[in-house]
Design an enzyme around this catalytic site. Structure first.
Site, PDB file in Angstrom:
ATOM      1  N   ASP A 287       6.381   7.767  -4.645  1.00 59.07           N
ATOM      2  CA  ASP A 287       5.038   7.753  -5.827  1.00 59.07           C
ATOM      3  C   ASP A 287       3.912   6.734  -5.394  1.00 59.07           C
ATOM      4  O   ASP A 287       4.019   6.348  -4.649  1.00 59.07           O
ATOM      5  CB  ASP A 287       4.797   8.589  -6.845  1.00 59.07           C
ATOM      6  CG  ASP A 287       5.943   6.863  -7.867  1.00 59.07           C
ATOM      7  OD1 ASP A 287       5.523   6.217  -7.154  1.00 59.07           O
ATOM      8  OD2 ASP A 287       6.238   6.893  -8.729  1.00 59.07           O
TER       9      ASP A 287
ATOM     10  N   LYS B  90       1.290  10.474  -8.633  1.00 63.24           N
ATOM     11  CA  LYS B  90      -0.040  10.794  -8.985  1.00 63.24           C
ATOM     12  C   LYS B  90      -1.060   9.653  -9.120  1.00 63.24           C
ATOM     13  O   LYS B  90      -0.722   8.587  -8.921  1.00 63.24           O
ATOM     14  CB  LYS B  90       0.568  11.172 -10.429  1.00 63.24           C
ATOM     15  CG  LYS B  90       1.345  10.481 -10.946  1.00 63.24           C
ATOM     16  CD  LYS B  90       2.545  10.840 -12.263  1.00 63.24           C
ATOM     17  CE  LYS B  90       3.606  10.671 -12.920  1.00 63.24           C
ATOM     18  NZ  LYS B  90       4.242  10.741 -13.578  1.00 63.24           N
TER      19      LYS B  90
ATOM     20  N   MET C  71      -1.396   0.076 -17.183  1.00 66.62           N
ATOM     21  CA  MET C  71      -2.085   0.846 -16.854  1.00 66.62           C
ATOM     22  C   MET C  71      -3.704   0.320 -17.877  1.00 66.62           C
ATOM     23  O   MET C  71      -3.804  -0.819 -18.321  1.00 66.62           O
ATOM     24  CB  MET C  71      -1.599   2.198 -17.559  1.00 66.62           C
ATOM     25  CG  MET C  71      -0.205   2.522 -16.934  1.00 66.62           C
ATOM     26  SD  MET C  71       0.784   4.408 -17.812  1.00 66.62           S
ATOM     27  CE  MET C  71       1.178   2.976 -18.890  1.00 66.62           C
TER      28      MET C  71
HETATM   29  N1  SAH Z   1       7.754   0.401 -14.416  1.00 62.80           N
HETATM   30  C1  SAH Z   1       6.439   0.009 -14.056  1.00 62.80           C
HETATM   31  C2  SAH Z   1       5.032   0.401 -13.901  1.00 62.80           C
HETATM   32  C3  SAH Z   1       4.624   1.929 -13.802  1.00 62.80           C
HETATM   33  S1  SAH Z   1       2.972   2.306 -15.071  1.00 62.80           S
HETATM   34  C4  SAH Z   1       6.994  -0.996 -13.814  1.00 62.80           C
HETATM   35  O1  SAH Z   1       7.813  -1.935 -14.535  1.00 62.80           O
HETATM   36  O2  SAH Z   1       5.896  -1.901 -13.008  1.00 62.80           O
HETATM   37  C5  SAH Z   1       1.532   2.125 -13.770  1.00 62.80           C
HETATM   38  C6  SAH Z   1       0.863   0.753 -14.302  1.00 62.80           C
HETATM   39  O3  SAH Z   1       1.840  -0.577 -13.502  1.00 62.80           O
HETATM   40  C7  SAH Z   1      -0.431   0.369 -13.332  1.00 62.80           C
HETATM   41  O4  SAH Z   1      -1.673   0.972 -13.314  1.00 62.80           O
HETATM   42  C8  SAH Z   1      -0.359  -1.264 -13.231  1.00 62.80           C
HETATM   43  O5  SAH Z   1      -1.263  -1.389 -14.290  1.00 62.80           O
HETATM   44  C9  SAH Z   1       0.998  -1.214 -12.931  1.00 62.80           C
HETATM   45  N2  SAH Z   1       0.950  -1.171 -12.194  1.00 62.80           N
HETATM   46  C10 SAH Z   1       2.095  -1.432 -11.456  1.00 62.80           C
HETATM   47  N3  SAH Z   1       2.487  -1.367  -9.813  1.00 62.80           N
HETATM   48  C11 SAH Z   1       1.094  -2.518  -9.666  1.00 62.80           C
HETATM   49  C12 SAH Z   1       1.138  -3.486  -8.841  1.00 62.80           C
HETATM   50  N4  SAH Z   1       1.726  -3.861  -8.086  1.00 62.80           N
HETATM   51  N5  SAH Z   1      -0.084  -4.238  -9.073  1.00 62.80           N
HETATM   52  C13 SAH Z   1      -0.983  -4.248 -10.310  1.00 62.80           C
HETATM   53  N6  SAH Z   1       0.344  -3.508 -11.091  1.00 62.80           N
HETATM   54  C14 SAH Z   1       0.626  -2.815 -11.398  1.00 62.80           C
END
Ligand code: SAH
Length: 513
Positions: A44, A66, A181
Site C-alpha cells: 500500500d 489508500k 495520523m
Molecule cells: N502501522 C504503521 C502506522 C499506520 S497508520 C506504523 O507502525 O508505522 C498511518 C500513519 O502512520 C500515518 O498517517 C502517519 O502518521 C504514520 N506514518 C507511517 N509511515 C510514516 C512515515 N514514513 N513518515 C511519517 N509518518 C508515517
C-alpha cells in the site's frame, strides 16, 4: 483431483509483514524473505515500493494503497483478496507500512484469515511511531525526560461514536505522546489537549515521510504547532511527537544534517550493479531513484560460440584482457562450464582496466599483471606499449561487450598484436519498472542524474525518458560525457576519478555538499 486441490490449498499462506517506515534498510530480514518467497504481494501507500525489487520477477504485485479518503480497495476487498489468493495455494505477502499491528489493521486482517481457515504469520516491522522521531533526532524515551510513552491515533474511525479518544486521559498522561495520523485535525486536537491541562509550552515535532529522502520536520509547541503546520503547508503522512524529548533534536538531529539530505538523485545502472552506488548516495542522505536503464545479458548465437571457443583456448594466449567486471563474470561463467579446474587457465598474463575489474579478478584468485593508471582503453594501449615495448605477434584475448568501442582493438591491431575479441556479454535496454521509480521520476523529477557508462545514457533515452528542467548531469568519465553531449545535453560535472567513489564525490561537489 480433489486431493491435489486440498494439498495446494493448504500450501497457501499469508504473511502479514511490517514494511517498516520507508527506508528499505529498516525492513527486517524475515520480512525480506517473505517478499522473496511471495507469489503475490499486496502493498500500500505507506510501504516503500522499492522493497518490491526483492520479489521474484514473476510475482504478482497488487497495489491496494489508500490515501485517507480515496480507498483504492476497501478493507473488505483486501481481506477477500488475501483469502482468495491464499486459497489458490499461493504464498501471499501483505506489506503494511511500519508495524502491521500498530494502527495498521493487521489484527483485523489476521482475524479474517483465521475465520476463513487460512494460515498466516505475522512479521513485525519497525513502526513509524518510534522510527519517525528517531530519524528526526528525537528519542521517544530518555531517562532525563520520561518513563512513559503513549501512542495514540488522531484519526477517529468515522463509524465510531464521537470522542472515542479520551483527550483528557492523553493530556494528563505523563511522558512522551506520539500521534499517528490526524495531521489535518491538529488544530482541534491541540486545542483539546490544552483544554484538558497540557502545558501550552510543551514541545512538539512533526516528521513527514520519515526515514526517506523526502523527510521533513517542523517543530513548535502545543500552542503554536497547528499554525506552524498550516503555514508550512505541511501534509500527511506524519508522526507527531509531543514532550520534552523533542528538545533533544537540537543535539541529535543526525539524519537531516547529512550532506546530500533533501537531494533527489537518479542512478542509472544495471539492476545488479545499482545497489552499490545507491547505498553510497543514501548514506550521504540522498533520496535515490534507482532507474536501471540497462540489463546485461549473455551474448547469443555466433558471438556466444566464438566466445566459448576462445575461452576454451584461454591457456594458449600471451595475454587475457578484461575491461569490465561483467567481462570477468561472463568469462568465468563460460570457463567453469568448460573446465572444472582453475589451472586450465594456464600461464597467460592478465591486463585489466579499472579497479572494479581488478577487484573482480582478485575474487577469482587472479592477480593483474598490467593495469593503466587511466581507466580507459587508450590508457591500456599506452601501458602495453610502455611496459611491454614491442607487441608484434603477441597473442591476446579480450573478453569484451558487444558493440564496445574499438579503440583498443585498433591500437593493438596496429601494433601487430594477434587479437581475438570474444563477445562475453551484451547490454540491452531495461524495460521493467517494478519499483515505480520511473513513474516517480516522471512525476516528481530530480535534482541530479548520474550516468556511469555510455550505454546507460543511450538506453536512458531509448526508454523515452526526458530530463526535467534544471536537472544537473553528473558523468563518470570522458567517454560517457561525450555520449551525453551527443544527445545535445550539457555535462555539469565529470568525475575526476572514473569510478563509483569518484562519481559520488562529483555528485557531492555538484550538490554543494
Ligand atoms: N502501522 C504503521 C502506522 C499506520 S497508520 C506504523 O507502525 O508505522 C498511518 C500513519 O502512520 C500515518 O498517517 C502517519 O502518521 C504514520 N506514518 C507511517 N509511515 C510514516 C512515515 N514514513 N513518515 C511519517 N509518518 C508515517
Amino acid at each position: 483431483m480433489s486431493e491435489s486441490k486440498a494439498t495446494s490449498k493448504s500450501a497457501g499462506i499469508v504473511y502479514l509483514v511490517g514494511a517498516g517506515p520507508g527506508d528499505p534498510g529498516l525492513m527486517t530480514l524475515r520480512g525480506r524473505e517473505c517478499i522473496e518467497m511471495a507469489d503475490v504481494i499486496l502493498y500500500d501507500y505507506l510501504s516503500n515500493a522499492d522493497l518490491l525489487k526483492w520479489a521474484k520477477p514473476e510475482a504478482e504485485r497488487i497495489y491496494v494503497g489508500k490515501k485517507a479518503k480515496d480507498h483504492t480497495l476497501p478493507q473488505g476487498g483486501i481481506n477477500e483478496l488475501l483469502v482468495q489468493k491464499a486459497g489458490e495455494g499461493k504464498i501471499v505477502t501483505r506489506l503494511k507500512g511500519g508495524d502491521p499491528l500498530v494502527f495498521g489493521r493487521g489484527g483485523e486482517e489476521a482475524q479474517e484469515l483465521r475465520a476463513a481457515g487460512v494460515r498466516f504469520e505475522i512479521v513485525p516491522g519497525i513502526s513509524s511511531s518510534i522510527a519517525g522521531p528517531a530519524y528526526a533526532g528525537i528519542p521517544v524515551t530518555h531517562r532525563a525526560h520520561n518513563a512513559q510513552l503513549t501512542i495514540f491515533t488522531g484519526h477517529e474511525d468515522p463509524t465510531k461514536a464521537e470522542s472515542s479518544i479520551d483527550y483528557e486521559q492523553i493530556a494528563k498522561a505523563p511522558g512522551t505522546k506520539v500521534m499517528l495520523m490526524g495531521v489535518e485535525r491538529l488544530p482541534i486536537i491541540t486545542e483539546k489537549l490544552q483544554e484538558h491541562g497540557l502545558d501550552p509550552e510543551t514541545p512538539v515535532a512533526l516528521v513527514r515521510w520519515a526515514t526517506t529522502g523526502n523527510q521533513e520536520t517542523v517543530t513548535g509547541t502545543i500552542a503554536t504547532i497547528a499554525e506552524v503546520v498550516e503555514k508550512a503547508g505541511f501534509k500527511a503522512p506524519a508522526v507527531c511527537v509531543i514532550g520534552g524529548v523533542v528538545g533533544l533534536r537540537d543535539e541529535l538531529n543526525w539524519f537531516e544534517n547529512r550532506p546530500l539530505f533533501g537531494k533527489r538523485i537518479v542512478v542509472t545502472r544495471t539492476r545488479t550493479q545499482i545497489g552499490g552506488v545507491s547505498r553510497m548516495l543514501r548514506d550521504l542522505g540522498a533520496d535515490v531513484l534507482e532507474i536501471p536503464t540497462i540489463r546485461i545479458g549473455r551474448s547469443e548465437g555466433d558471438d556466444l560460440r566464438g566466445f566459448a571457443e576462445m575461452v576454451q583456448g584461454a591457456h594458449a594466449y600471451d595475454w587475457l584482457i578484461f575491461t569490465s567486471p561483467n567481462g570477468v563474470d561472463y568469462f568465468f561463467e563460460m570457463f567453469f562450464k568448460l573446465f572444472d579446474d582453475i589451472r586450465a587457465i594456464g600461464g597467460a598474463r592478465i591486463a585489466s582496466i579499472g579497479p572494479g575489474t581488478t577487484a573482480k579478478l582478485k575474487e577469482h584468485g587472479l592477480a593483474v599483471d598490467l593495469e593503466p593508471q587511466k581507466s580507459v582503453a587508450e590508457g591500456l594501449a599506452e601501458a602495453f606499449e610502455k611496459e611491454i615495448g614491442s607487441l608484434e605477434n603477441l597473442t591476446m584475448f579480450w573478453a569484451r561487450a558487444e558493440g564496445a568501442r574499438d579503440v583498443l582493438s585498433q591500437r593493438l591491431n596496429d601494433a601487430g598484436v594477434m587479437l581475438d575479441e570474444g563477445i562475453a556479454y551484451r547490454t540491452v535496454p531495461e524495460t521493467d519498472d517494478p519499483t515505480g521509480a520511473v513513474a516517480r521520476f516522471k512525476e516528481e523529477g530530480a535534482d541530479i542524474i548520474t550516468f556511469t557508462s555510455s550505454s546507460t545514457v543511450d538506453c536512458f533515452f531509448e526508454m523515452g525518458l526526458e530530463l526535467p528542467e534544471g536537472i544537473k548531469i553528473a558523468s563518470i568519465g570522458p567517454i560517457t560525457s561525450d555520449t551525453i553531449r551527443n544527445h545535445g545535453l550539457t555535462v555539469d560535472i565529470e568525475a575526476e576519478e572514473h569510478n563509483i567513489p569518484g562519481l559520488v564525490a562529483a555528485v557531492r561537489k555538484l550538490a554543494g555538499a
